[in-house]
Structures are given as C-alpha cells and as structure tokens.
Design an enzyme around this catalytic site. Structure first.
Site, mmCIF file in Angstrom:
data_model
loop_
_atom_site.group_PDB
_atom_site.id
_atom_site.type_symbol
_atom_site.label_atom_id
_atom_site.label_comp_id
_atom_site.label_asym_id
_atom_site.label_seq_id
_atom_site.Cartn_x
_atom_site.Cartn_y
_atom_site.Cartn_z
ATOM 1 N N SER A 283 40.888 -32.917 54.049
ATOM 2 C CA SER A 283 40.705 -32.854 55.487
ATOM 3 C C SER A 283 41.742 -33.757 56.183
ATOM 4 O O SER A 283 42.940 -33.537 56.010
ATOM 5 C CB SER A 283 39.266 -33.229 55.848
ATOM 6 O OG SER A 283 38.950 -32.822 57.153
ATOM 7 N N MET A 284 41.332 -34.779 56.930
ATOM 8 C CA MET A 284 42.314 -35.684 57.515
ATOM 9 C C MET A 284 43.233 -36.261 56.451
ATOM 10 O O MET A 284 44.432 -36.476 56.686
ATOM 11 C CB MET A 284 41.625 -36.833 58.251
ATOM 12 C CG MET A 284 42.604 -37.805 58.904
ATOM 13 S SD MET A 284 41.846 -39.297 59.596
ATOM 14 C CE MET A 284 41.628 -40.272 58.101
#
Length: 277
Positions: A99-100
């Site tokens: 994700s991030m």
C-alpha cells in the site's frame, strides 16, 4: 517488537536484528499507512537464512513514537534513502512495500538511482495502485468515526470492539499523516526503473484493483509479473494468502541474480504475461 541494534546510527529506521549470515541479501520491507515494522514479524523464518529481512520503522511509531510522522512523501523518501545508504543497505538489496509502503519503495528506488546508487535487485509492490493513479482520495480528512469505519471495512480492524477502539485511537494521528502522504502525492514523470518488478493484487481489495495494480507494468523496463491473491486490502496480515505471498517472494528471490557480474535480467515470457496469477 524486533530486537534493536543500539550501536547503529540507523537503528531507529531498521530495528530488526543483524543478518545471521554475512552473505544474506537484504529485503527491505516498508509497511502500509499506520503500520509498524511488526507487520513483517515472522517473515525472516519463512524466507530463509540467505535473505535478511529488514523491516523499516517510519517516524511516529514504535520506538520512534516521539518523532512526528511525515505528512509529505518527498522528505520521507529523502530520509529513508539516506538511512539505507548510511546502513549500507543500498547494494544487492530488494525492496518490498505494501500500500503506502509500495509507493514509498518505488520512490526510494528512484531516489537512490538519482544519487548514483544501484537500483534494487527486485522491487515488490503489493496492495497498491500505480503511482500515477494516486491523488483521487481524501480519506485523511474524514471524521474519526468515518475513518474507523473505512479501516474496518478494509479488514484492518478484526479484533473485539473495545480493543479495536483503543488500538485505533492510538494509531489515528500516524494513520492520518500517512494517508495525507499518499493523497497529496503527485507522480513526477521519469525514466522507468530497470530492475525486475512483481506486483501483488488481491481479489477484494477496494483500494487497488487488478487493473490499477497491472498499471505498475509501465514503471520498469525489466521483467514484470503480477500475482493475484485471494483476500482484501490487508491480505498480507495472515491466512492462506499471506502464506502464498511468502512462498512467491521466496521463489522470486531465489531467481534474483545480483552483483557486478550478474548482467541484465533476462526477459521471461511468463513474467511478462499480461495476466498471471
């Protein structure tokens, strides 16, 4: 939490143990928004002694709780890239991010390249749309209750309600900061990386669909493979999909050739197939 190397200037960034094998290749693992280095607990045992799992601890969490979290990507990328160089982890290394963490791993790889450092031997991106597709959400502005509901719907809160509420309350400032990092990010066009890349998508991921994950293909001129797993956004946190992810990481890392004599990675028809599960 992982044991800390107190003698290292970069112990805050990389709190895990030193490599057990002097020849082990670093796999630097970057967590998702609101996550800590403990996301990668147990990976070392599963990936084997020839891989040195190096979980990254970002500011604002764990033993870095008193440090303010970053709210923009560029200074975070600069700081993490510098820490990798100072810790001598920028040679014969691989990067994994979820994700991030995937976005951060990509930008760190680009930053190291711009500094004249080697690209990673392999870049693994998981649970993330391609960088040019960021900037369409404003979740960091949601009220507390709405943000908690979003995280719960994504599968990020799966314990009893009292524990969840206390946990979420503690993580909220870091989560908002991390979401702001992602949602204010704007991709800067540049040459694709040359390293092989593997992108992991999940069948019920509401934040990164299969086509959005497939769009990472344009970010490397090396070989590319997308692997599709069952589960939601947090599939890497446990269960059969986590087991499959780790087996596939092990398989990919077994085929990574590193060092000055390795030469370019060969283009493999299987790896470049448009849809491979």
């Amino acid at each position: 939490m992982f044991p800390v190397e107190t003698t290292s200037r970069t112990a805050g960034w990389f709190p895990g143990p030193a490599a057990g094998d002097a020849g082990a290749r670093p796999l630097v693992c970057i967590p998702y928004a609101g996550g800590t280095a403990s996301v990668y607990r147990g990976w070392q045992e599963r990936l084997g002694a020839d891989i040195h799992v190096v979980p990254a601890q970002l500011p604002g969490r764990g033993r870095r709780l008193r440090e303010p979290p970053h709210t923009a990507l560029e200074p975070l990328v600069t700081a993490l890239a510098t820490a990798l160089v100072e810790a001598e982890l920028s040679h014969d290394y691989a990067l994994f991010g979820h994700s991030m963490g995937a976005l951060l791993a990509y930008e760190v790889a680009c930053e190291l390249r711009e500094r004249g450092e080697p690209e990673p031997s392999h870049l693994f991106v998981s649970g993330s749309r391609a960088p040019h597709l960021y900037g369409t959400r404003e979740d960091h502005l949601l009220p507390d209750d709405a943000l908690r509901e979003l995280v719960s719907d994504l599968g990020g809160l799966d314990r009893d309600r009292a524990v969840d509420a206390a946990y979420f309350e503690r993580r909220l400032p870091v989560l908002r900061a991390d979401l702001r990092v992602c949602e204010t990010y704007r991709w800067r066009p540049r040459a694709p990386l040359r390293c092989p890349m593997t992108a992991f998508s999940a069948s019920r991921d509401a934040l990164a669909s299969a086509p959005q994950t497939e769009a990472w293909r344009a970010y490397t001129s090396g070989s590319f493979l997308r692997r599709h797993l069952d589960g939601g956004h947090f599939f890497l946190n446990g269960g059969p999909s986590r087991d499959r992810l780790l087996r596939q990481l092990r398989d990919e890392l077994d085929h990574v050739r590193t060092g000055p004599d390795a030469g370019p990675q060969p283009v493999n028809a299987r790896r470049n197939a448009p849809w491979t599960s």
